[in-house]
Scaffold this motif. Sequence first.
Motif, PDB file in Angstrom:
ATOM      1  N   MET A 147      59.776  45.789  48.631  1.00 13.65           N
ATOM      2  CA  MET A 147      60.628  44.884  47.864  1.00 13.65           C
ATOM      3  C   MET A 147      61.403  43.955  48.800  1.00 13.65           C
ATOM      4  SD  MET A 147      63.729  45.839  45.218  1.00 13.65           S
ATOM      5  CE  MET A 147      62.776  47.138  44.507  1.00 13.65           C
ATOM      6  N   MET A 148      61.970  44.517  49.863  1.00 12.10           N
ATOM      7  CA  MET A 148      62.739  43.713  50.811  1.00 12.10           C
ATOM      8  C   MET A 148      61.828  42.724  51.538  1.00 12.10           C
ATOM      9  SD  MET A 148      65.716  44.652  50.133  1.00 12.10           S
ATOM     10  CE  MET A 148      66.668  43.808  51.346  1.00 12.10           C
ATOM     11  N   ALA A 149      60.617  43.146  51.880  1.00  7.96           N
ATOM     12  CA  ALA A 149      59.658  42.236  52.522  1.00  7.96           C
ATOM     13  C   ALA A 149      59.303  41.096  51.581  1.00  7.96           C
ATOM     14  CB  ALA A 149      58.413  43.003  52.944  1.00  7.96           C
ATOM     15  N   GLY A 150      59.180  41.402  50.296  1.00 10.95           N
ATOM     16  CA  GLY A 150      58.903  40.369  49.297  1.00 10.95           C
ATOM     17  C   GLY A 150      60.041  39.366  49.190  1.00 10.95           C
ATOM     18  N   HIS A 180      59.910  37.153  52.256  1.00 12.28           N
ATOM     19  CA  HIS A 180      58.815  36.190  52.155  1.00 12.28           C
ATOM     20  C   HIS A 180      59.165  35.068  51.174  1.00 12.28           C
ATOM     21  CE1 HIS A 180      54.712  34.755  52.391  1.00 12.28           C
ATOM     22  NE2 HIS A 180      54.632  34.782  51.062  1.00 12.28           N
ATOM     23  N   ASP A 181      59.743  35.413  50.033  1.00  8.95           N
ATOM     24  CA  ASP A 181      60.137  34.400  49.044  1.00  8.95           C
ATOM     25  C   ASP A 181      61.157  33.427  49.629  1.00  8.95           C
ATOM     26  OD1 ASP A 181      58.463  35.563  47.188  1.00  8.95           O
ATOM     27  OD2 ASP A 181      60.074  36.610  46.112  1.00  8.95           O
ATOM     28  N   LEU A 182      62.118  33.938  50.369  1.00 14.77           N
ATOM     29  CA  LEU A 182      63.123  33.065  50.987  1.00 14.77           C
ATOM     30  C   LEU A 182      62.484  32.151  52.028  1.00 14.77           C
ATOM     31  CD1 LEU A 182      66.088  35.573  51.393  1.00 14.77           C
ATOM     32  CD2 LEU A 182      65.986  33.605  49.851  1.00 14.77           C
ATOM     33  N   LYS A 193      64.860  28.731  52.686  1.00  9.96           N
ATOM     34  CA  LYS A 193      66.292  29.023  52.613  1.00  9.96           C
ATOM     35  C   LYS A 193      66.723  29.797  53.845  1.00  9.96           C
ATOM     36  CE  LYS A 193      66.954  28.740  47.729  1.00  9.96           C
ATOM     37  NZ  LYS A 193      67.732  29.189  46.618  1.00  9.96           N
ATOM     38  N   VAL A 194      68.008  29.789  54.110  1.00  6.80           N
ATOM     39  CA  VAL A 194      68.556  30.546  55.221  1.00  6.80           C
ATOM     40  C   VAL A 194      68.459  32.030  54.885  1.00  6.80           C
ATOM     41  CG1 VAL A 194      70.633  31.001  56.577  1.00  6.80           C
ATOM     42  CG2 VAL A 194      70.119  28.674  55.828  1.00  6.80           C
ATOM     43  N   GLU A 244      72.881  39.628  54.696  1.00  7.74           N
ATOM     44  CA  GLU A 244      73.748  39.603  53.512  1.00  7.74           C
ATOM     45  C   GLU A 244      73.033  38.980  52.313  1.00  7.74           C
ATOM     46  OE1 GLU A 244      77.130  40.908  51.766  1.00  7.74           O
ATOM     47  OE2 GLU A 244      76.628  41.158  53.868  1.00  7.74           O
ATOM     48  N   VAL A 245      72.234  37.941  52.557  1.00  5.59           N
ATOM     49  CA  VAL A 245      71.471  37.309  51.477  1.00  5.59           C
ATOM     50  C   VAL A 245      70.460  38.302  50.903  1.00  5.59           C
ATOM     51  CG1 VAL A 245      69.740  35.530  50.979  1.00  5.59           C
ATOM     52  CG2 VAL A 245      71.773  34.940  52.290  1.00  5.59           C
TER      53      VAL A 245
END
Length: 105
Positions: A50-53, A56-58, A63-64, A68-69
């Motif tokens: 999930m975090m890798a997804g 990748h989306d960011l 986006k930065v 925290e994001v």
Amino acid sequence: MRIVVNKSRSEVALKRQVHADDWNEAKGLARPKNDELKQLNSHLEQLRGMMAGYYHDLQLQKKVITAEVLKNLFAGVKDSEHTLNTIVEYHNATMKNILAAGTMK
């Protein structure tokens, strides 16, 4: 769960516990001695995916990316984006009755 991006880190409590003897620090997973630990490992792998997804989306959105994001995305916290135009519109709407017409021009 610890999230690390460019040496900045953020942590999220997963509300799961495992005995220190059952934890493999090198792999970041529990030693699969029983079904409960196997289920925990499966949960941890899902979270990693999930975090890798999110990461990748960011990247695709250019986006930065910070720890925290990613934490906020995981927690479901929406990041409000303000443009100069929306800020000016907000200012004009809230100050309409306070400022003189000449000032509002």
